[in-house]
Design an enzyme around this catalytic site. Structure first.
Site, PDB file in Angstrom:
ATOM      1  N   ASP A  24       0.932  -0.894  -0.038  1.00  0.00           N
ATOM      2  CA  ASP A  24      -0.063   0.012   0.092  1.00  0.00           C
ATOM      3  C   ASP A  24       0.862   1.180   0.129  1.00  0.00           C
ATOM      4  O   ASP A  24       1.611   1.581   0.889  1.00  0.00           O
ATOM      5  CB  ASP A  24      -0.906  -0.141   1.332  1.00  0.00           C
ATOM      6  CG  ASP A  24      -1.780   1.130   1.100  1.00  0.00           C
ATOM      7  OD1 ASP A  24      -3.454   0.548   1.210  1.00  0.00           O
ATOM      8  OD2 ASP A  24      -1.630   2.384   1.180  1.00  0.00           O
ATOM      9  N   ASP A 138      -3.741   2.434  -5.415  1.00  0.00           N
ATOM     10  CA  ASP A 138      -2.417   2.331  -4.659  1.00  0.00           C
ATOM     11  C   ASP A 138      -2.188   1.060  -3.865  1.00  0.00           C
ATOM     12  O   ASP A 138      -1.279   0.935  -2.913  1.00  0.00           O
ATOM     13  CB  ASP A 138      -2.260   3.602  -3.856  1.00  0.00           C
ATOM     14  CG  ASP A 138      -2.598   3.359  -2.411  1.00  0.00           C
ATOM     15  OD1 ASP A 138      -3.715   2.800  -2.151  1.00  0.00           O
ATOM     16  OD2 ASP A 138      -2.369   4.022  -1.426  1.00  0.00           O
ATOM     17  N   GLU A 139      -2.793   0.025  -3.973  1.00  0.00           N
ATOM     18  CA  GLU A 139      -2.962  -0.963  -3.260  1.00  0.00           C
ATOM     19  C   GLU A 139      -2.914  -2.401  -3.936  1.00  0.00           C
ATOM     20  O   GLU A 139      -3.805  -2.474  -4.991  1.00  0.00           O
ATOM     21  CB  GLU A 139      -4.051  -1.058  -2.515  1.00  0.00           C
ATOM     22  CG  GLU A 139      -4.221  -2.006  -1.194  1.00  0.00           C
ATOM     23  CD  GLU A 139      -5.457  -1.725  -0.538  1.00  0.00           C
ATOM     24  OE1 GLU A 139      -6.055  -0.572  -0.807  1.00  0.00           O
ATOM     25  OE2 GLU A 139      -5.672  -2.456   0.110  1.00  0.00           O
TER      26      GLU A 139
HETATM   27  P1  TTP Z   1      -5.101   5.150   0.762  1.00  0.00           P
HETATM   28  O1  TTP Z   1      -3.967   4.296   0.813  1.00  0.00           O
HETATM   29  O2  TTP Z   1      -6.260   5.026   1.890  1.00  0.00           O
HETATM   30  O3  TTP Z   1      -4.302   6.360   1.587  1.00  0.00           O
HETATM   31  P2  TTP Z   1      -2.993   7.024   1.319  1.00  0.00           P
HETATM   32  O4  TTP Z   1      -2.205   6.376   0.239  1.00  0.00           O
HETATM   33  O5  TTP Z   1      -3.200   8.561   0.886  1.00  0.00           O
HETATM   34  O6  TTP Z   1      -2.270   7.121   2.712  1.00  0.00           O
HETATM   35  P3  TTP Z   1      -1.692   5.874   3.371  1.00  0.00           P
HETATM   36  O7  TTP Z   1      -0.488   6.155   3.688  1.00  0.00           O
HETATM   37  O8  TTP Z   1      -2.463   5.984   4.858  1.00  0.00           O
HETATM   38  O9  TTP Z   1      -1.967   4.672   2.645  1.00  0.00           O
HETATM   39  O10 TTP Z   1      -5.683   5.761  -0.380  1.00  0.00           O
HETATM   40  C1  TTP Z   1      -4.997   5.843  -1.573  1.00  0.00           C
HETATM   41  C2  TTP Z   1      -5.348   7.173  -2.262  1.00  0.00           C
HETATM   42  O11 TTP Z   1      -6.670   7.192  -2.377  1.00  0.00           O
HETATM   43  C3  TTP Z   1      -5.030   8.405  -1.516  1.00  0.00           C
HETATM   44  O12 TTP Z   1      -3.497   8.954  -1.830  1.00  0.00           O
HETATM   45  C4  TTP Z   1      -5.949   9.332  -2.191  1.00  0.00           C
HETATM   46  C5  TTP Z   1      -7.061   8.483  -2.367  1.00  0.00           C
HETATM   47  N1  TTP Z   1      -8.304   8.768  -1.517  1.00  0.00           N
HETATM   48  C6  TTP Z   1      -9.198   9.531  -1.372  1.00  0.00           C
HETATM   49  O13 TTP Z   1      -9.344  10.465  -2.815  1.00  0.00           O
HETATM   50  N2  TTP Z   1     -10.302   9.707  -0.783  1.00  0.00           N
HETATM   51  C7  TTP Z   1     -10.302   9.047   0.437  1.00  0.00           C
HETATM   52  O14 TTP Z   1     -11.234   9.154   1.374  1.00  0.00           O
HETATM   53  C8  TTP Z   1      -9.195   7.933   0.755  1.00  0.00           C
HETATM   54  C9  TTP Z   1      -9.155   7.337   1.922  1.00  0.00           C
HETATM   55  C10 TTP Z   1      -8.352   7.945  -0.392  1.00  0.00           C
HETATM   56 MG    MG Z   2      -2.023   4.209   0.639  1.00  0.00          MG
END
Ligand code: TTP
Ligand code: MG
Length: 481
Positions: A24, A138-139
Site C-alpha cells: 500500500d 495504490d494497493e
Molecule cells: P489510501 O491508501 O487509503 O491512503 P494514502 O495512500 O493517501 O495514505 P496511506 O499512507 O495511509 O496509505 O488511499 C490511496 C489514495 O486514494 C489516496 O492517496 C487518495 C485517495 N483517497 C481519496 O481520494 N479519498 C479518500 O477518502 C481516501 C481514503 C483515499
Molecule cells: Mg495508501
C-alpha cells in the site's frame, strides 16, 4: 512453518504456508505530487478533491504524514483542513501573522498523473510476482510463495520496496503474512515506509493486541457494538463466544471471529480474470415449493448460459447453490468430460442437482458455471471455483457475478457452509471494498446497490476513490463480513 529447505526462486514445497505481500503506497496522491515537485519533500502536502488552487472548497483526498500531524485527514473539508494547516502561500505574504513553518502546500487532484505513477509501481509488482491482485490505485496483494521462502521473505519484500522507491520515487508500506487479511493489517501497521513481517504461527499473536477496528470490515458502528459487548481488542474478539457474535451480527459475527483468529484461506487471485459466472436470487421468504425453486433455477440457468455465450466462454462444471435456513449455504457441482457451451445442459444439470433439496425450505438459489475456458486461449484454464465473486451488475436482481476465485470441483462437489453474505441484517461496514467474499462462494444478490452495500460506517471515499479495498473491477469484497 514448513518449507525450510526452499531457496529463493525455487518452487515452494508442497504445503508451505503461502507468502502473501500486501503493498500500500504511502499518502499516495501527495507522494505523486512530491515526485514531480521535489521541493515538496518533507513538507506538509494536502491533495484536494474538487479543490482548485487558492480556493476553499473540496475535500481532502489525502495528506502527507507531515500534514496529518496538524489533524488534516482524508475526506475532511478543505475549509477545515485550512483551519488546521494554513496555506503556505498565505503564510508567506509579507504582512501575514501565520508562521510559514506551520503552513502547508495544497494541490488539486490530478488523476491522470497519479494513474501513470501507479502504472510504474504496478509494473514493478508484476515483475516481482506471478500473481498480483490490484485492489485500488495504490494497493495490491502479491502471492510470492513460488519466488521466495519464509526465511528470506523480509529481504524479498525489502527488495520490492527499494525498487519502488528507487525506480519510481514514491514509498510503499508492505505487509508480509501467510494470508491476505493479516498481510493487509501488517502493511498498515508501521506506515509510512513500513515493512512488517508476520511469520506463519505468529498471526494470532500479532493480531491479538490490535484494536478490533483494525480488522478489515469492522467499521466504527461494529467496533462500538463490540466494545459494548466488552470486546476491545482482536484478541478479545478471537476469544469471544462465536454464537454470541452470531446472535449480534449474524454470519458476519462468525466471519469476524475467524478473521480475528487469523483464519483466512482465500487464495490471492489475479485481477480481472473470471473463474466462474454465476447468478443467484433470493426468495422473499424461504420456500419449500419445489416448482418455484425449479422455475427460479431455470431462469438463472438460462441467464448464466446466456452470459457465458456472450462472453465466448465454455465451461466444464455446472453447479447450484441453495441457501437453507438459517444461513446454510449448500453448493453442489458436477463436472463434465469436456468444456461445453450448452444452455440446455446447464438447465438440466442444475435442476438435477437441485433435486437434492426437494421439499426443503430454501431462501436463495443460484446457478454457476465454472472451470472456464475462453475463446482467447491466453485466458484458458482459469480453473474453477466457488470462491470470490465479482459483482458485475450489482443493480440487477438476481445478481450476476463473475467469480475470480479458485477452488476445486471434481466430479460432484458438495459443500455446506454458512454464508456471511446471507446473514441477517445489513452489514454496517460494507464499504466499496475489495476482493472477496471470504470463504463464501457466492455473494448475495444485493451486496451493492441496496441497503447492504453502503452502511453507516462505510469508509468515506471521496470521488470514487475508495476506501482502500475498492477494486478496479468493481468487485465487492469480503462481503464485509
Ligand atoms: P489510501 O491508501 O487509503 O491512503 P494514502 O495512500 O493517501 O495514505 P496511506 O499512507 O495511509 O496509505 O488511499 C490511496 C489514495 O486514494 C489516496 O492517496 C487518495 C485517495 N483517497 C481519496 O481520494 N479519498 C479518500 O477518502 C481516501 C481514503 C483515499
Ligand atoms: Mg495508501
Amino acid at each position: 512453518m514448513s518449507g525450510g529447505a526452499t531457496l529463493p526462486g525455487t518452487p515452494d514445497d508442497e504445503g508451505e504456508d503461502p507468502v502473501v505481500l500486501h503493498v500500500d503506497m504511502d499518502c499516495f496522491y501527495a507522494a505523486c505530487e512530491r515526485k514531480r515537485e521535489p521541493e515538496l519533500r518533507g513538507e506538509p502536502v494536502v491533495v484536494g478533491m474538487g479543490y482548485e488552487d487558492g480556493e476553499n472548497h473540496g475535500a481532502v483526498a489525502t495528506a502527507s504524514y507531515e500534514a496529518r500531524e496538524y489533524g488534516v485527514e482524508s475526506a475532511q473539508a478543505i475549509s477545515t483542513a485550512l483551519e488546521r494547516l494554513p496555506r503556505k502561500a498565505v503564510a508567506e505574504e509579507p504582512d501575514s501573522d501565520v508562521d510559514p513553518e506551520e503552513a502547508g502546500h495544497y494541490r488539486p487532484v490530478d488523476m491522470d498523473y497519479y494513474q501513470s505513477v501507479a502504472e510504474e509501481v504496478k509494473a514493478i509488482l508484476h515483475d516481482s510476482a506471478a500473481v498480483v491482485r490490484e485492489v485500488s490505485i495504490d494497493e495490491a496483494y502479491l502471492d510470492v510463495t513460488d519466488r521466495t521462502s519464509w526465511e528470506v521473505a523480509a529481504g524479498f519484500a525489502r527488495h520490492v520496496k527499494h525498487r519502488i522507491d528507487r525506480e519510481v520515487g514514491v514509498t510503499a508500506s508492505v505487509g508480509v503474512a501467510p494470508n491476505m487479511s493479516a498481510a493487509k493489517i501488517a502493511s498498515d501497521h508501521d506506515k509510512p515506509d513500513g515493512l512488517v513481517v508476520v511469520d506463519p504461527g505468529e498471526v494470532a499473536s500479532f493480531l491479538a493486541p490490535l484494536d478490533v477496528a483494525e480488522i478489515h470490515g469492522v467499521g466504527p458502528v461494529t467496533a462500538r457494538k463490540l466494545r459494548e459487548m466488552g470486546v476491545e481488542t482482536t484478541g478479545d474478539l478471537a476469544a469471544a463466544d462465536r454464537s454470541a457474535l452470531e446472535a449480534e451480527f449474524g454470519e458476519r459475527g462468525a466471519e469476524m471471529h475467524r478473521r480475528a483468529r487469523g483464519e483466512d484461506d482465500r487464495a490471492v487471485t489475479p485481477t480481472g480474470r473470471p473463474k466462474s459466472l454465476s447468478r443467484e436470487s433470493a426468495f422473499t421468504e424461504a420456500t419449500d415449493d419445489d416448482e418455484r425453486k425449479r422455475e427460479q433455477v431455470r431462469a438463472l440457468a438460462a441467464a448464466v448460459a446466456d452470459r457465458a455465450s456472450r462472453k465466448g466462454v465454455m465451461y466444464r462444471t455446472i453447479g447450484v447453490k441453495a441457501v437453507t435456513p438459517p444461513y446454510d449455504v449448500n453448493t453442489r457441482a458436477r463436472s463434465l468430460p469436456g468444456p461445453v457451451d450448452d444452455p440446455d445442459l446447464v438447465e438440466e444439470v442444475a435442476l438435477d442437482l437441485l433435486t437434492e433439496f426437494a421439499g426443503e425450505p430454501v431462501r436463495k438459489v443460484g446457478v454457476r458455471v465454472s472451470n472456464l475456458s475462453f475463446a482467447d486461449a491466453e485466458q484458458a484454464s482459469l480453473g474453477d471455483g466457488w470462491e470470490p465473486a465479482a459483482d458485475e451488475s450489482a443493480a440487477d436482481e438476481p445478481a450476476d457475478r463473475d467469480s475470480t476465485g479458485e477452488g476445486r470441483t471434481t466430479g460432484t462437489d458438495r459443500s455446506r457452509k454458512s454464508d456471511p453474505a446471507d446473514a441477517a441484517g445489513p452489514p454496517d461496514d460494507a464499504g466499496p471494498t475489495g476482493q472477496l467474499s471470504l470463504d463464501a462462494a457466492w455473494e448475495p444478490a444485493d451486496t451493492e446497490g441496496s441497503t447492504d452495500g453502503h452502511g453507516p460506517d462505510s469508509t468515506p471515499g471521496a470521488d470514487g476513490n475508495p476506501d482502500s479495498d475498492s477494486d478496479p473491477e468493481g468487485q465487492s469484497s469480503l462481503a464485509d463480513f
